[in-house]
Design a protein around this motif. Sequence first.
Motif, PDB file in Angstrom:
ATOM      1  N   GLY A 249      46.596  19.900  62.742  1.00  0.00           N
ATOM      2  CA  GLY A 249      46.195  21.243  62.321  1.00  0.00           C
ATOM      3  C   GLY A 249      47.045  22.350  62.886  1.00  0.00           C
ATOM      4  O   GLY A 249      46.592  23.484  63.059  1.00  0.00           O
ATOM      5  N   LEU A 250      48.316  22.026  63.185  1.00  0.00           N
ATOM      6  CA  LEU A 250      49.176  23.061  63.776  1.00  0.00           C
ATOM      7  C   LEU A 250      49.708  24.007  62.731  1.00  0.00           C
ATOM      8  O   LEU A 250      50.081  25.142  63.042  1.00  0.00           O
ATOM      9  N   SER A 251      49.836  23.577  61.481  1.00  0.00           N
ATOM     10  CA  SER A 251      50.423  24.427  60.457  1.00  0.00           C
ATOM     11  C   SER A 251      49.353  25.264  59.795  1.00  0.00           C
ATOM     12  O   SER A 251      48.368  24.733  59.290  1.00  0.00           O
ATOM     13  N   TYR A 252      49.549  26.565  59.834  1.00  0.00           N
ATOM     14  CA  TYR A 252      48.603  27.494  59.219  1.00  0.00           C
ATOM     15  C   TYR A 252      49.223  28.083  57.979  1.00  0.00           C
ATOM     16  O   TYR A 252      50.400  28.347  57.951  1.00  0.00           O
TER      17      TYR A 252
ATOM     18  N   ILE B 286      53.517  14.808  58.858  1.00  0.00           N
ATOM     19  CA  ILE B 286      52.192  14.189  58.826  1.00  0.00           C
ATOM     20  C   ILE B 286      51.431  14.499  60.109  1.00  0.00           C
ATOM     21  O   ILE B 286      50.252  14.871  60.100  1.00  0.00           O
ATOM     22  N   PHE B 287      52.130  14.393  61.247  1.00  0.00           N
ATOM     23  CA  PHE B 287      51.514  14.672  62.546  1.00  0.00           C
ATOM     24  C   PHE B 287      51.053  16.124  62.634  1.00  0.00           C
ATOM     25  O   PHE B 287      49.957  16.430  63.105  1.00  0.00           O
TER      26      PHE B 287
ATOM     27  N   SER C  91      45.097  29.539  42.859  1.00  0.00           N
ATOM     28  CA  SER C  91      45.913  29.939  44.013  1.00  0.00           C
ATOM     29  C   SER C  91      45.950  28.829  45.056  1.00  0.00           C
ATOM     30  O   SER C  91      46.993  28.575  45.666  1.00  0.00           O
ATOM     31  N   ALA C  92      44.823  28.149  45.260  1.00  0.00           N
ATOM     32  CA  ALA C  92      44.799  27.012  46.185  1.00  0.00           C
ATOM     33  C   ALA C  92      45.681  25.875  45.661  1.00  0.00           C
ATOM     34  O   ALA C  92      46.399  25.221  46.431  1.00  0.00           O
ATOM     35  N   PHE C  93      45.633  25.673  44.356  1.00  0.00           N
ATOM     36  CA  PHE C  93      46.489  24.655  43.744  1.00  0.00           C
ATOM     37  C   PHE C  93      47.965  24.997  43.915  1.00  0.00           C
ATOM     38  O   PHE C  93      48.782  24.126  44.224  1.00  0.00           O
ATOM     39  N   PHE C  94      48.327  26.272  43.717  1.00  0.00           N
ATOM     40  CA  PHE C  94      49.715  26.701  43.912  1.00  0.00           C
ATOM     41  C   PHE C  94      50.160  26.448  45.344  1.00  0.00           C
ATOM     42  O   PHE C  94      51.300  26.040  45.590  1.00  0.00           O
ATOM     43  N   TYR C  95      49.273  26.734  46.280  1.00  0.00           N
ATOM     44  CA  TYR C  95      49.573  26.504  47.697  1.00  0.00           C
ATOM     45  C   TYR C  95      49.884  25.034  47.967  1.00  0.00           C
ATOM     46  O   TYR C  95      50.877  24.688  48.616  1.00  0.00           O
ATOM     47  N   PHE C  96      49.016  24.152  47.466  1.00  0.00           N
ATOM     48  CA  PHE C  96      49.207  22.709  47.682  1.00  0.00           C
ATOM     49  C   PHE C  96      50.496  22.230  47.019  1.00  0.00           C
ATOM     50  O   PHE C  96      51.296  21.512  47.631  1.00  0.00           O
ATOM     51  N   TRP C  97      50.696  22.639  45.800  1.00  0.00           N
ATOM     52  CA  TRP C  97      51.893  22.259  45.030  1.00  0.00           C
ATOM     53  C   TRP C  97      53.162  22.747  45.737  1.00  0.00           C
ATOM     54  O   TRP C  97      54.123  21.997  45.907  1.00  0.00           O
ATOM     55  N   GLY C  98      53.146  23.983  46.168  1.00  0.00           N
ATOM     56  CA  GLY C  98      54.314  24.536  46.848  1.00  0.00           C
ATOM     57  C   GLY C  98      54.599  23.847  48.167  1.00  0.00           C
ATOM     58  O   GLY C  98      55.764  23.641  48.530  1.00  0.00           O
TER      59      GLY C  98
ATOM     60  N   LEU D 137      55.975  25.926  58.508  1.00  0.00           N
ATOM     61  CA  LEU D 137      55.424  24.696  57.943  1.00  0.00           C
ATOM     62  C   LEU D 137      54.044  24.863  57.311  1.00  0.00           C
ATOM     63  O   LEU D 137      53.541  23.947  56.670  1.00  0.00           O
ATOM     64  N   GLY D 138      53.435  26.016  57.510  1.00  0.00           N
ATOM     65  CA  GLY D 138      52.091  26.220  57.004  1.00  0.00           C
ATOM     66  C   GLY D 138      52.034  26.366  55.491  1.00  0.00           C
ATOM     67  O   GLY D 138      53.051  26.549  54.841  1.00  0.00           O
ATOM     68  N   PRO D 139      50.852  26.293  54.920  1.00  0.00           N
ATOM     69  CA  PRO D 139      49.548  26.072  55.563  1.00  0.00           C
ATOM     70  C   PRO D 139      49.203  24.595  55.728  1.00  0.00           C
ATOM     71  O   PRO D 139      48.100  24.250  56.138  1.00  0.00           O
ATOM     72  N   GLY D 140      50.129  23.708  55.379  1.00  0.00           N
ATOM     73  CA  GLY D 140      49.847  22.282  55.429  1.00  0.00           C
ATOM     74  C   GLY D 140      49.278  21.782  54.116  1.00  0.00           C
ATOM     75  O   GLY D 140      49.002  22.539  53.190  1.00  0.00           O
ATOM     76  N   LEU D 141      49.079  20.491  54.053  1.00  0.00           N
ATOM     77  CA  LEU D 141      48.590  19.873  52.815  1.00  0.00           C
ATOM     78  C   LEU D 141      47.071  19.784  52.749  1.00  0.00           C
ATOM     79  O   LEU D 141      46.498  19.595  51.676  1.00  0.00           O
ATOM     80  N   ILE D 142      46.417  19.918  53.910  1.00  0.00           N
ATOM     81  CA  ILE D 142      44.971  19.707  53.946  1.00  0.00           C
ATOM     82  C   ILE D 142      44.206  20.976  53.585  1.00  0.00           C
ATOM     83  O   ILE D 142      43.261  20.953  52.800  1.00  0.00           O
ATOM     84  N   ARG D 143      44.612  22.117  54.139  1.00  0.00           N
ATOM     85  CA  ARG D 143      43.862  23.360  53.944  1.00  0.00           C
ATOM     86  C   ARG D 143      43.735  23.785  52.479  1.00  0.00           C
ATOM     87  O   ARG D 143      42.654  24.237  52.075  1.00  0.00           O
ATOM     88  N   PRO D 144      44.787  23.679  51.672  1.00  0.00           N
ATOM     89  CA  PRO D 144      44.603  24.082  50.261  1.00  0.00           C
ATOM     90  C   PRO D 144      43.591  23.231  49.501  1.00  0.00           C
ATOM     91  O   PRO D 144      43.081  23.668  48.464  1.00  0.00           O
TER      92      PRO D 144
END
Length: 447
Positions: A444-447, A438-439, A322-329, A301-308
Amino acid sequence: MSIFFLLIISIAILTVLGRLVYFKLYINLRGIFLISIIIISLLGLLMISLYTFDNMIHFNQIDMPGDAMHYFNRALEYICSNNLDTGKAKSYVFFISKFLIKTNAFFIRIAQLFLFILIYIASSYLLGKFRISKKGFILFSSLLVPNGIYYGIITPTERDIFLLLFYVLALILLALIMKNYLDKNLFSFSSLRMFIILSVVLFVMNDLQFFSVFSVLIAFICCCIYFLIISNRSLLNKILFLILSSSIVLVSVLFFLNLDYLIYSIMADLIGETGRREVISLSGTGAVESNLLLATFRFVLGPGLIRPLFPELFFNTYTNMSAFFYFWGTVVWYTNIILTLPLIIKNPFKIFNNPASIMILIFLFIFVVVYSLHFGGASGMRKRAVVHFFYTVLIVNTYYTKYNYESMKVKIHFNNLKKILKCIPHLLVSALTSLLLIFVNLRGLSY
């Protein structure tokens, strides 16, 4: 040979292969197939241009530090010395060296975009062979084509898109060999031809990563055993198939796998990595998780929507793109899970009626467990892209194809469970999945 000539040759090969697959597909799928390739090409060119600009202007670098620059420098050294080093992934270094101009990686990224198009073409061919429906093909293309995680692995100078291509080719060949065995005759000319191509694919895969050959072969062995037990073939036919499939595995182990390196890696992991993980708490505050369940949870499930959104706080190496790709993906991945999880809950055993689905499921299980153990769930988008891709193929090949091997349909009678499952609305399952994701992100469980 000039780079521009290589680009023309590459486009010609893709055109020929695309045309062959185009006419193999049902008529109602051809338009989707053609439009998807055009979108991949245009979107890929745009993302490559933005990524290159981001590295040059904002970070004053050719590529991200780490593996990307490591492979770039090795290719540069090969061009200067005309002698490949003794490191791993020599085939990938040789490949990118042909598209390298001085200190510019732009054409390497174009070549990797071609590999992504080839992956889409090969996957479409597999799904066409298993008679995918129009709805399933639209879902597959929608989850694959406009997905940032794949553009995130074609833009850096890293071997992962190259390795993903060979994962796809190996599993497709093995799935079609199994399908030939179930549908007609193992010893057909097409099966023998696929065995020959498979040997070349495995040879290149071993150069890229020894684990890749190991995981694919284990998936094939398990699939063979399963089908041999439940198929209605004669005993002699089963014995012949077992001998042939075992010989493939044996030859691969003897000639492709570096057993000394495998044993060394396992021992190093058990001694060194375990010691390192023991000092990490189970709370999820460390980068490496010692609990396998939480590590698997993070990896999938990582890295989540918040970290990118805050890469400077959570990522060691990154660019804005690369951060944008992470969020988009991640957005596409969560959408994928929300849409498809109800299908699995409604009919979890349908996977066992399709040889390609069984093989992909076993491969995914091995891949996720190994990388969750090795990295403790803290892995980049390069490894997660493999999970995203094969999960998507698994879902559409299982629930949106018309192929069923009638003589081995799994009949499991859990009447009460079936009644309960039928009472769960599709939207309710999707809603619960959304709340869970969402939970996970908030905790912050998803890395």
